[in-house]
Design a protein around this motif. Structure first.
Motif, mmCIF file in Angstrom:
data_model
loop_
_atom_site.group_PDB
_atom_site.id
_atom_site.type_symbol
_atom_site.label_atom_id
_atom_site.label_comp_id
_atom_site.label_asym_id
_atom_site.label_seq_id
_atom_site.Cartn_x
_atom_site.Cartn_y
_atom_site.Cartn_z
ATOM 1 N N PRO A 14 0.775 -1.144 -0.072
ATOM 2 C CA PRO A 14 -0.117 -0.034 0.083
ATOM 3 C C PRO A 14 1.002 1.251 0.149
ATOM 4 N N GLU A 15 0.519 2.410 -0.877
ATOM 5 C CA GLU A 15 1.089 3.588 -0.886
ATOM 6 C C GLU A 15 0.200 4.478 0.101
ATOM 7 N N VAL A 16 0.875 5.247 1.015
ATOM 8 C CA VAL A 16 0.315 6.111 1.906
ATOM 9 C C VAL A 16 0.604 7.544 1.634
ATOM 10 N N ARG A 17 -0.504 8.229 1.739
ATOM 11 C CA ARG A 17 -0.074 9.986 1.693
ATOM 12 C C ARG A 17 -0.943 10.252 2.430
ATOM 13 N N TYR A 18 -1.127 11.950 2.526
ATOM 14 C CA TYR A 18 -2.039 12.496 3.564
ATOM 15 C C TYR A 18 -2.512 13.711 2.724
ATOM 16 N N THR A 19 -3.766 13.820 3.181
ATOM 17 C CA THR A 19 -4.611 15.078 2.408
ATOM 18 C C THR A 19 -3.941 16.531 2.784
ATOM 19 N N THR A 20 -3.763 17.390 1.968
ATOM 20 C CA THR A 20 -3.285 18.653 2.194
ATOM 21 C C THR A 20 -4.222 19.457 3.029
ATOM 22 N N THR A 21 -5.553 19.226 2.956
ATOM 23 C CA THR A 21 -6.336 20.146 3.600
ATOM 24 C C THR A 21 -6.509 19.853 5.106
ATOM 25 N N ASN A 22 -6.647 18.507 5.527
ATOM 26 C CA ASN A 22 -6.928 18.343 7.268
ATOM 27 C C ASN A 22 -5.735 17.062 7.442
ATOM 28 N N ASN A 23 -5.044 16.653 6.611
ATOM 29 C CA ASN A 23 -3.809 15.868 6.986
ATOM 30 C C ASN A 23 -4.367 14.561 7.208
ATOM 31 N N THR A 24 -5.478 13.942 6.693
ATOM 32 C CA THR A 24 -6.140 12.565 6.833
ATOM 33 C C THR A 24 -5.242 11.481 6.025
ATOM 34 N N LEU A 25 -5.136 10.646 6.542
ATOM 35 C CA LEU A 25 -4.128 9.457 6.016
ATOM 36 C C LEU A 25 -5.079 8.657 4.848
ATOM 37 N N VAL A 26 -4.478 8.543 3.691
ATOM 38 C CA VAL A 26 -5.232 7.802 2.617
ATOM 39 C C VAL A 26 -4.085 6.715 2.116
ATOM 40 N N ALA A 27 -4.514 5.529 2.153
ATOM 41 C CA ALA A 27 -3.632 4.291 1.727
ATOM 42 C C ALA A 27 -4.285 3.683 0.605
ATOM 43 N N SER A 28 -3.403 3.629 -0.589
ATOM 44 C CA SER A 28 -3.978 3.114 -1.899
ATOM 45 C C SER A 28 -3.141 1.663 -2.259
ATOM 46 N N PHE A 29 -3.977 0.973 -2.789
ATOM 47 C CA PHE A 29 -3.470 -0.321 -3.055
ATOM 48 C C PHE A 29 -4.264 -0.843 -4.471
ATOM 49 N N SER A 30 -3.588 -1.795 -5.020
ATOM 50 C CA SER A 30 -4.474 -2.549 -6.251
ATOM 51 C C SER A 30 -4.492 -4.035 -5.933
ATOM 52 N N LEU A 31 -5.748 -4.573 -6.170
ATOM 53 C CA LEU A 31 -5.877 -6.041 -5.910
ATOM 54 C C LEU A 31 -6.217 -6.751 -7.200
ATOM 55 N N ALA A 32 -5.455 -7.945 -7.041
ATOM 56 C CA ALA A 32 -5.694 -8.905 -8.340
ATOM 57 C C ALA A 32 -6.766 -9.729 -8.303
ATOM 58 N N VAL A 33 -7.750 -9.680 -8.785
ATOM 59 C CA VAL A 33 -8.875 -10.495 -8.458
ATOM 60 C C VAL A 33 -9.234 -11.408 -9.526
ATOM 61 N N ASN A 34 -9.134 -12.716 -9.214
ATOM 62 C CA ASN A 34 -9.314 -13.663 -10.418
ATOM 63 C C ASN A 34 -10.806 -13.765 -10.948
ATOM 64 N N ARG A 35 -11.043 -13.987 -12.207
ATOM 65 C CA ARG A 35 -12.177 -13.936 -12.693
ATOM 66 C C ARG A 35 -12.870 -15.411 -12.518
ATOM 67 N N ARG A 36 -14.071 -15.395 -12.000
ATOM 68 C CA ARG A 36 -14.510 -16.542 -11.682
ATOM 69 C C ARG A 36 -14.677 -17.736 -12.836
ATOM 70 N N PHE A 37 -15.039 -17.282 -13.875
ATOM 71 C CA PHE A 37 -15.040 -18.254 -15.067
ATOM 72 C C PHE A 37 -14.131 -17.674 -16.287
ATOM 73 N N THR A 38 -13.546 -18.781 -16.815
ATOM 74 C CA THR A 38 -12.563 -18.582 -17.947
ATOM 75 C C THR A 38 -13.198 -19.459 -19.157
ATOM 76 N N ARG A 39 -12.807 -18.983 -20.207
ATOM 77 C CA ARG A 39 -13.034 -19.702 -21.568
ATOM 78 C C ARG A 39 -12.294 -21.033 -21.659
ATOM 79 N N GLU A 40 -12.726 -22.104 -22.145
ATOM 80 C CA GLU A 40 -11.916 -23.103 -22.288
ATOM 81 C C GLU A 40 -10.756 -23.115 -23.115
ATOM 82 N N GLY A 41 -9.467 -23.400 -22.360
ATOM 83 C CA GLY A 41 -8.152 -23.176 -23.162
ATOM 84 C C GLY A 41 -7.636 -21.939 -22.601
ATOM 85 N N ASP A 42 -8.236 -21.037 -21.969
ATOM 86 C CA ASP A 42 -7.677 -19.795 -21.613
ATOM 87 C C ASP A 42 -7.133 -20.246 -20.109
ATOM 88 N N SER A 43 -6.008 -19.434 -20.089
ATOM 89 C CA SER A 43 -5.468 -19.379 -18.538
ATOM 90 C C SER A 43 -6.385 -18.618 -17.753
#
Length: 141
Positions: A14-43
């Motif tokens: 996670p990347e952390v930063r603070y807002t400039t107006t009231n110094n509130t913490l904000v954490a940003s991150f990215s999730l890799a979410v697997n798709r439930r279904f795939t086509r036959e032969g696809d990874s």
């Protein structure tokens, strides 16, 4: 109703930063979410979803979440738009985390520091002032 429930692996710390107006913490991150279904032969395919966590939830995320860890996020979708420096209209769709959970099993969690024993946590929301961490021994799985 605007509610999203996701489970996936963090693609980066996670990347952390603070807002400039009231110094509130904000954490940003990215999730890799697997798709439930795939086509036959696809990874297996995944969607990469940007997550933003504010205040206490952001503090929890920045302290305990690491790249590769499987987590669950409950939140809401938020869209925004702005004009970039060239005057082009830009759009973004993110998930704002309202609750976050560990989703790895104890066997899969990275131990090596004091967080190695941590498995579960009560939901962390911006309205609560503290979070409670349990050892996971009382969990049914």
């Amino acid at each position: 109703m605007n509610k999203v429930i996701l489970m996936g692996r963090l693609t980066r710390d996670p990347e952390v930063r603070y807002t400039t107006t009231n110094n509130t913490l904000v954490a940003s991150f990215s999730l890799a979410v697997n798709r439930r279904f795939t086509r036959e032969g696809d990874s297996q395919t995944a969607d990469f979803i940007n997550i933003t966590a504010w205040s206490k939830t952001g503090e929890f995320v920045s302290k305990y979440f690491k790249k590769g860890q499987q987590v669950a996020v409950v939140g809401r979708i938020q869209t925004r738009s702005w004009d970039d420096q060239q005057g082009q209209k830009r759009y973004s769709t993110d998930v704002v985390a309202e609750e976050v959970y560990f989703a790895d099993s104890k066997k899969n969690s990275d131990s090596g520091d004091s967080i190695g024993d941590v498995f579960g946590a009560e939901p962390t929301t911006d309205t609560s002032s503290d979070f409670e961490v349990s050892s996971g021994d009382d969990l049914p799985f």
